[in-house]
Motif scaffolding. Sequence first.
Motif, PDB file in Angstrom:
ATOM      1  N   ARG A   1      -1.274  14.560   9.374  1.00 25.79           N
ATOM      2  CA  ARG A   1      -1.703  15.494   8.341  1.00 25.79           C
ATOM      3  C   ARG A   1      -3.135  15.227   7.856  1.00 25.79           C
ATOM      4  O   ARG A   1      -3.571  15.774   6.861  1.00 25.79           O
ATOM      5  CB  ARG A   1      -0.702  15.524   7.180  1.00 25.79           C
ATOM      6  N   GLY A   2      -3.873  14.384   8.558  1.00 30.97           N
ATOM      7  CA  GLY A   2      -5.287  14.192   8.251  1.00 30.97           C
ATOM      8  C   GLY A   2      -5.614  12.748   7.896  1.00 30.97           C
ATOM      9  O   GLY A   2      -4.799  11.849   8.084  1.00 30.97           O
ATOM     10  N   PHE A   3      -6.834  12.544   7.367  1.00 27.80           N
ATOM     11  CA  PHE A   3      -7.250  11.206   6.941  1.00 27.80           C
ATOM     12  C   PHE A   3      -6.677  10.947   5.551  1.00 27.80           C
ATOM     13  O   PHE A   3      -6.947  11.704   4.617  1.00 27.80           O
ATOM     14  CB  PHE A   3      -8.778  11.117   6.891  1.00 27.80           C
ATOM     15  N   LEU A   4      -5.921   9.884   5.426  1.00 31.30           N
ATOM     16  CA  LEU A   4      -5.205   9.643   4.175  1.00 31.30           C
ATOM     17  C   LEU A   4      -5.785   8.442   3.429  1.00 31.30           C
ATOM     18  O   LEU A   4      -6.102   7.414   4.039  1.00 31.30           O
ATOM     19  CB  LEU A   4      -3.718   9.372   4.451  1.00 31.30           C
ATOM     20  N   ASP A   5      -5.896   8.605   2.103  1.00 31.09           N
ATOM     21  CA  ASP A   5      -6.239   7.466   1.241  1.00 31.09           C
ATOM     22  C   ASP A   5      -5.038   6.524   1.183  1.00 31.09           C
ATOM     23  O   ASP A   5      -3.895   6.954   1.353  1.00 31.09           O
ATOM     24  CB  ASP A   5      -6.523   7.937  -0.193  1.00 31.09           C
ATOM     25  N   GLN A   6      -5.308   5.268   0.904  1.00 33.16           N
ATOM     26  CA  GLN A   6      -4.212   4.318   0.654  1.00 33.16           C
ATOM     27  C   GLN A   6      -4.498   3.555  -0.639  1.00 33.16           C
ATOM     28  O   GLN A   6      -5.589   3.008  -0.812  1.00 33.16           O
ATOM     29  CB  GLN A   6      -4.069   3.340   1.814  1.00 33.16           C
ATOM     30  N   VAL A   7      -3.509   3.572  -1.534  1.00 32.58           N
ATOM     31  CA  VAL A   7      -3.635   2.839  -2.797  1.00 32.58           C
ATOM     32  C   VAL A   7      -3.076   1.437  -2.577  1.00 32.58           C
ATOM     33  O   VAL A   7      -1.992   1.288  -2.015  1.00 32.58           O
ATOM     34  CB  VAL A   7      -2.808   3.512  -3.918  1.00 32.58           C
TER      35      VAL A   7
ATOM     36  N   GLU B   1       0.841  -1.195   0.000  1.00 33.28           N
ATOM     37  CA  GLU B   1       0.000   0.000   0.000  1.00 33.28           C
ATOM     38  C   GLU B   1       0.874   1.242   0.000  1.00 33.28           C
ATOM     39  O   GLU B   1       1.975   1.231   0.554  1.00 33.28           O
ATOM     40  CB  GLU B   1      -0.877   0.039   1.257  1.00 33.28           C
ATOM     41  N   ALA B   2       0.352   2.303  -0.621  1.00 39.03           N
ATOM     42  CA  ALA B   2       1.076   3.572  -0.632  1.00 39.03           C
ATOM     43  C   ALA B   2       0.070   4.717  -0.550  1.00 39.03           C
ATOM     44  O   ALA B   2      -1.058   4.587  -1.036  1.00 39.03           O
ATOM     45  CB  ALA B   2       1.890   3.696  -1.919  1.00 39.03           C
ATOM     46  N   TYR B   3       0.495   5.815   0.041  1.00 37.33           N
ATOM     47  CA  TYR B   3      -0.344   7.007   0.005  1.00 37.33           C
ATOM     48  C   TYR B   3      -0.276   7.585  -1.407  1.00 37.33           C
ATOM     49  O   TYR B   3       0.809   7.624  -2.018  1.00 37.33           O
ATOM     50  CB  TYR B   3       0.154   8.060   0.998  1.00 37.33           C
ATOM     51  N   PRO B   4      -1.392   8.067  -1.936  1.00 39.79           N
ATOM     52  CA  PRO B   4      -1.382   8.570  -3.315  1.00 39.79           C
ATOM     53  C   PRO B   4      -0.467   9.772  -3.522  1.00 39.79           C
ATOM     54  O   PRO B   4      -0.034  10.024  -4.646  1.00 39.79           O
ATOM     55  CB  PRO B   4      -2.837   8.957  -3.588  1.00 39.79           C
ATOM     56  N   ASP B   5      -0.158  10.511  -2.467  1.00 36.89           N
ATOM     57  CA  ASP B   5       0.758  11.653  -2.653  1.00 36.89           C
ATOM     58  C   ASP B   5       2.226  11.236  -2.536  1.00 36.89           C
ATOM     59  O   ASP B   5       3.122  12.084  -2.604  1.00 36.89           O
ATOM     60  CB  ASP B   5       0.440  12.798  -1.673  1.00 36.89           C
TER      61      ASP B   5
ATOM     62  N   VAL C   1       7.112   9.374  -5.451  1.00 37.55           N
ATOM     63  CA  VAL C   1       8.250   8.496  -5.765  1.00 37.55           C
ATOM     64  C   VAL C   1       7.820   7.025  -5.646  1.00 37.55           C
ATOM     65  O   VAL C   1       8.044   6.221  -6.555  1.00 37.55           O
ATOM     66  CB  VAL C   1       9.446   8.789  -4.831  1.00 37.55           C
ATOM     67  N   GLY C   2       7.185   6.706  -4.530  1.00 34.26           N
ATOM     68  CA  GLY C   2       6.752   5.326  -4.310  1.00 34.26           C
ATOM     69  C   GLY C   2       5.772   4.877  -5.394  1.00 34.26           C
ATOM     70  O   GLY C   2       5.964   3.831  -6.027  1.00 34.26           O
ATOM     71  N   CYS C   3       4.737   5.684  -5.652  1.00 34.19           N
ATOM     72  CA  CYS C   3       3.717   5.276  -6.642  1.00 34.19           C
ATOM     73  C   CYS C   3       4.344   5.133  -8.023  1.00 34.19           C
ATOM     74  O   CYS C   3       4.049   4.189  -8.754  1.00 34.19           O
ATOM     75  CB  CYS C   3       2.564   6.276  -6.667  1.00 34.19           C
ATOM     76  N   HIS C   4       5.249   6.078  -8.367  1.00 32.25           N
ATOM     77  CA  HIS C   4       5.909   5.953  -9.676  1.00 32.25           C
ATOM     78  C   HIS C   4       6.704   4.648  -9.740  1.00 32.25           C
ATOM     79  O   HIS C   4       6.636   3.925 -10.735  1.00 32.25           O
ATOM     80  CB  HIS C   4       6.843   7.133  -9.937  1.00 32.25           C
ATOM     81  N   LEU C   5       7.413   4.366  -8.663  1.00 33.52           N
ATOM     82  CA  LEU C   5       8.241   3.157  -8.657  1.00 33.52           C
ATOM     83  C   LEU C   5       7.371   1.902  -8.848  1.00 33.52           C
ATOM     84  O   LEU C   5       7.656   1.063  -9.709  1.00 33.52           O
ATOM     85  CB  LEU C   5       9.037   3.086  -7.345  1.00 33.52           C
TER      86      LEU C   5
END
Length: 172
Positions: free
Chosen positions: A147-153, A116-120, A123-127
Amino acid sequence: MYTTKRLRCERAVKEDLAGILAIEHDPYNSLYTFTGDMEEHCREIEDPDIFFLAIREKEGGALIGYLIVDIDRESQRLEFRRMALSRRCEGYGREVLDGALRMAFKQWGANKVWLEAYPDNAVGCHLYESMGFHKDGVLRQHHKAERGFLDQVQYSMLKDEYRDEYLVKYRR
Ligand SMILES: CC(C)(COP(=O)(O)OP(=O)(O)OC[C@H]1O[C@@H](n2cnc3c(N)ncnc32)[C@H](O)[C@@H]1OP(=O)(O)O)[C@@H](O)C(=O)NCCC(=O)NCCS
Protein backbone atom coordinates in the motif's frame (compact mmCIF):
# COMPACT_ATOMS: atom_id res chain seq x y z
CA MET A 1 7.61 -19.40 29.17
CA TYR A 2 4.80 -17.57 30.97
CA THR A 3 1.12 -17.65 31.67
CA THR A 4 -1.43 -14.91 32.16
CA LYS A 5 -4.97 -15.03 33.48
CA ARG A 6 -6.35 -16.56 30.28
CA LEU A 7 -3.30 -17.48 28.20
CA ARG A 8 -0.24 -19.69 27.92
CA CYS A 9 2.68 -18.19 26.02
CA GLU A 10 5.15 -20.93 25.22
CA ARG A 11 8.03 -21.42 22.85
CA ALA A 12 6.63 -22.34 19.44
CA VAL A 13 7.59 -25.66 17.89
CA LYS A 14 7.55 -26.62 14.22
CA GLU A 15 4.08 -28.14 14.57
CA ASP A 16 2.71 -24.69 15.54
CA LEU A 17 3.97 -22.92 12.45
CA ALA A 18 1.16 -23.75 10.03
CA GLY A 19 -1.35 -22.24 12.47
CA ILE A 20 0.90 -19.27 13.13
CA LEU A 21 1.36 -18.62 9.40
CA ALA A 22 -2.42 -18.67 8.93
CA ILE A 23 -2.82 -16.02 11.65
CA GLU A 24 0.06 -13.95 10.32
CA HIS A 25 -1.28 -13.97 6.74
CA ASP A 26 -4.83 -13.12 7.78
CA PRO A 27 -5.73 -10.10 5.57
CA TYR A 28 -6.27 -7.74 8.53
CA ASN A 29 -3.16 -8.84 10.41
CA SER A 30 -0.90 -8.66 7.38
CA LEU A 31 -1.86 -5.01 6.88
CA TYR A 32 -0.08 -4.21 10.13
CA THR A 33 2.67 -6.83 10.52
CA PHE A 34 5.46 -8.14 8.37
CA THR A 35 4.77 -11.62 7.10
CA GLY A 36 7.21 -14.50 6.99
CA ASP A 37 7.27 -17.99 5.56
CA MET A 38 7.81 -21.49 6.92
CA GLU A 39 11.55 -21.44 6.24
CA GLU A 40 12.12 -18.10 7.99
CA HIS A 41 10.02 -19.11 11.01
CA CYS A 42 11.80 -22.48 11.28
CA ARG A 43 15.10 -20.60 11.50
CA GLU A 44 13.64 -18.22 14.08
CA ILE A 45 12.36 -20.91 16.43
CA GLU A 46 15.90 -22.33 16.57
CA ASP A 47 17.66 -18.99 16.94
CA PRO A 48 19.09 -18.60 20.48
CA ASP A 49 18.59 -14.83 20.27
CA ILE A 50 14.88 -15.09 19.56
CA PHE A 51 11.97 -16.12 21.73
CA PHE A 52 9.25 -17.22 19.33
CA LEU A 53 6.11 -17.62 21.42
CA ALA A 54 2.92 -19.43 20.51
CA ILE A 55 -0.05 -17.95 22.36
CA ARG A 56 -2.79 -20.31 23.45
CA GLU A 57 -5.95 -20.01 25.46
CA LYS A 58 -5.54 -21.86 28.74
CA GLU A 59 -9.06 -23.14 28.44
CA GLY A 60 -9.24 -25.49 25.46
CA GLY A 61 -5.69 -24.80 24.29
CA ALA A 62 -6.61 -23.06 21.02
CA LEU A 63 -3.72 -21.30 19.28
CA ILE A 64 -4.73 -17.63 19.01
CA GLY A 65 -1.52 -15.89 18.05
CA TYR A 66 2.19 -15.46 18.34
CA LEU A 67 4.82 -13.04 19.58
CA ILE A 68 8.41 -12.86 18.36
CA VAL A 69 10.91 -11.34 20.79
CA ASP A 70 14.34 -10.43 19.50
CA ILE A 71 17.13 -10.26 22.08
CA ASP A 72 20.14 -7.96 21.94
CA ARG A 73 22.16 -9.34 24.84
CA GLU A 74 24.97 -6.82 24.63
CA SER A 75 22.65 -3.83 25.02
CA GLN A 76 20.12 -5.71 27.18
CA ARG A 77 17.50 -4.57 24.70
CA LEU A 78 14.51 -6.63 23.63
CA GLU A 79 12.39 -5.97 20.60
CA PHE A 80 8.82 -7.17 20.51
CA ARG A 81 9.37 -7.73 16.83
CA ARG A 82 6.11 -9.21 15.64
CA MET A 83 2.78 -10.07 17.16
CA ALA A 84 -0.58 -10.99 15.70
CA LEU A 85 -3.72 -12.52 17.11
CA SER A 86 -6.70 -14.24 15.58
CA ARG A 87 -8.95 -12.94 18.37
CA ARG A 88 -8.49 -9.21 18.54
CA CYS A 89 -9.88 -6.50 20.80
CA GLU A 90 -10.75 -8.88 23.63
CA GLY A 91 -7.90 -7.74 25.85
CA TYR A 92 -5.61 -10.61 24.87
CA GLY A 93 -2.99 -8.30 23.36
CA ARG A 94 -2.71 -6.35 26.62
CA GLU A 95 -2.46 -9.61 28.54
CA VAL A 96 0.30 -10.99 26.29
CA LEU A 97 2.31 -7.78 26.53
CA ASP A 98 1.81 -7.44 30.28
CA GLY A 99 3.30 -10.92 30.70
CA ALA A 100 6.07 -10.26 28.18
CA LEU A 101 7.05 -7.02 29.96
CA ARG A 102 7.15 -8.85 33.29
CA MET A 103 9.39 -11.54 31.80
CA ALA A 104 11.53 -8.99 29.96
CA PHE A 105 12.32 -6.87 33.00
CA LYS A 106 12.18 -9.46 35.76
CA GLN A 107 13.51 -12.63 34.11
CA TRP A 108 15.22 -11.92 30.84
CA GLY A 109 17.41 -9.06 32.09
CA ALA A 110 16.14 -6.34 29.77
CA ASN A 111 16.99 -2.71 30.31
CA LYS A 112 14.80 -1.63 27.42
CA VAL A 113 11.93 -3.04 25.41
CA TRP A 114 11.02 -1.51 22.08
CA LEU A 115 8.67 -2.09 19.19
CA GLU A 116 7.46 -0.47 16.02
CA ALA A 117 3.98 0.13 14.65
CA TYR A 118 2.50 1.75 11.58
CA PRO A 119 0.77 4.99 12.58
CA ASP A 120 -2.50 3.87 10.97
CA ASN A 121 -2.56 0.82 13.24
CA ALA A 122 -5.14 2.42 15.53
CA VAL A 123 -5.60 -0.62 17.76
CA GLY A 124 -1.89 -1.30 18.16
CA CYS A 125 -0.93 2.36 18.76
CA HIS A 126 -3.77 2.80 21.25
CA LEU A 127 -2.69 -0.33 23.08
CA TYR A 128 1.00 0.65 23.33
CA GLU A 129 0.22 4.22 24.37
CA SER A 130 -2.35 3.11 26.94
CA MET A 131 0.32 0.82 28.42
CA GLY A 132 2.64 3.80 28.83
CA PHE A 133 5.14 3.00 26.08
CA HIS A 134 7.14 6.10 25.23
CA LYS A 135 6.77 7.30 21.66
CA ASP A 136 10.40 7.69 20.62
CA GLY A 137 9.78 8.99 17.12
CA VAL A 138 8.66 8.30 13.61
CA LEU A 139 10.80 6.70 10.93
CA ARG A 140 9.36 8.41 7.88
CA GLN A 141 8.39 6.31 4.83
CA HIS A 142 10.57 3.58 6.28
CA HIS A 143 8.97 0.48 4.85
CA LYS A 144 7.75 -0.18 1.34
CA ALA A 145 4.58 -2.26 1.46
CA GLU A 146 1.96 -3.03 -1.17
CA ARG A 147 0.00 0.00 0.00
CA GLY A 148 2.99 2.33 -0.40
CA PHE A 149 5.86 3.75 1.67
CA LEU A 150 4.85 3.50 5.30
CA ASP A 151 6.00 5.46 8.34
CA GLN A 152 6.94 3.44 11.41
CA VAL A 153 6.47 4.73 14.96
CA GLN A 154 9.02 3.51 17.49
CA TYR A 155 7.85 2.92 21.03
CA SER A 156 9.92 1.89 24.02
CA MET A 157 9.80 1.24 27.73
CA LEU A 158 12.83 1.33 30.03
CA LYS A 159 13.33 -0.82 33.10
CA ASP A 160 12.82 2.15 35.46
CA GLU A 161 9.67 3.18 33.61
CA TYR A 162 8.30 -0.33 33.95
CA ARG A 163 8.83 -0.24 37.71
CA ASP A 164 7.92 3.39 38.41
CA GLU A 165 5.24 4.06 35.81
CA TYR A 166 3.84 0.92 34.21
CA LEU A 167 3.31 -1.05 37.42
CA VAL A 168 2.10 2.03 39.29
CA LYS A 169 -0.06 3.89 36.75
CA TYR A 170 -0.72 1.94 33.58
CA ARG A 171 -1.12 -1.71 34.47
CA ARG A 172 -4.77 -2.81 34.54
C1 LIG B 1 -2.28 -5.30 17.80
C2 LIG B 1 -2.87 -6.53 18.48
C3 LIG B 1 -1.79 -7.55 18.74
C4 LIG B 1 -3.46 -6.06 19.82
O1 LIG B 1 -4.08 -7.12 20.48
P1 LIG B 1 -5.66 -7.03 20.90
O2 LIG B 1 -5.96 -8.23 21.68
O3 LIG B 1 -6.45 -6.74 19.70
O4 LIG B 1 -5.60 -5.74 21.85
P2 LIG B 1 -6.43 -5.47 23.17
O5 LIG B 1 -7.82 -5.99 23.00
O6 LIG B 1 -5.67 -5.94 24.36
O7 LIG B 1 -6.42 -3.88 23.20
C5 LIG B 1 -6.89 -3.16 22.10
C6 LIG B 1 -7.18 -1.74 22.51
O8 LIG B 1 -7.48 -0.97 21.33
C7 LIG B 1 -8.76 -0.34 21.48
N1 LIG B 1 -9.34 -0.18 20.17
C8 LIG B 1 -10.16 -1.03 19.49
N2 LIG B 1 -10.48 -0.49 18.30
C9 LIG B 1 -9.84 0.71 18.23
C10 LIG B 1 -9.76 1.75 17.23
N3 LIG B 1 -10.41 1.65 16.08
N4 LIG B 1 -9.00 2.82 17.51
C11 LIG B 1 -8.32 2.94 18.68
N5 LIG B 1 -8.36 1.99 19.65
C12 LIG B 1 -9.11 0.90 19.42
C13 LIG B 1 -9.52 -1.28 22.40
O9 LIG B 1 -10.61 -0.62 23.00
C14 LIG B 1 -8.40 -1.63 23.40
O10 LIG B 1 -8.14 -0.55 24.26
P3 LIG B 1 -8.73 -0.46 25.75
O11 LIG B 1 -8.17 -1.69 26.47
O12 LIG B 1 -8.15 0.83 26.27
O13 LIG B 1 -10.22 -0.48 25.65
C15 LIG B 1 -4.00 -7.20 17.61
O14 LIG B 1 -5.06 -6.27 17.45
C16 LIG B 1 -3.54 -7.66 16.26
O15 LIG B 1 -3.16 -8.82 16.08
N6 LIG B 1 -3.55 -6.73 15.27
C17 LIG B 1 -3.14 -7.05 13.92
C18 LIG B 1 -1.64 -7.24 13.83
C19 LIG B 1 -0.89 -6.11 14.48
O16 LIG B 1 -1.28 -4.95 14.43
N7 LIG B 1 0.23 -6.45 15.14
C20 LIG B 1 1.05 -5.50 15.85
C21 LIG B 1 1.88 -4.73 14.93
S1 LIG B 1 2.73 -3.38 15.75
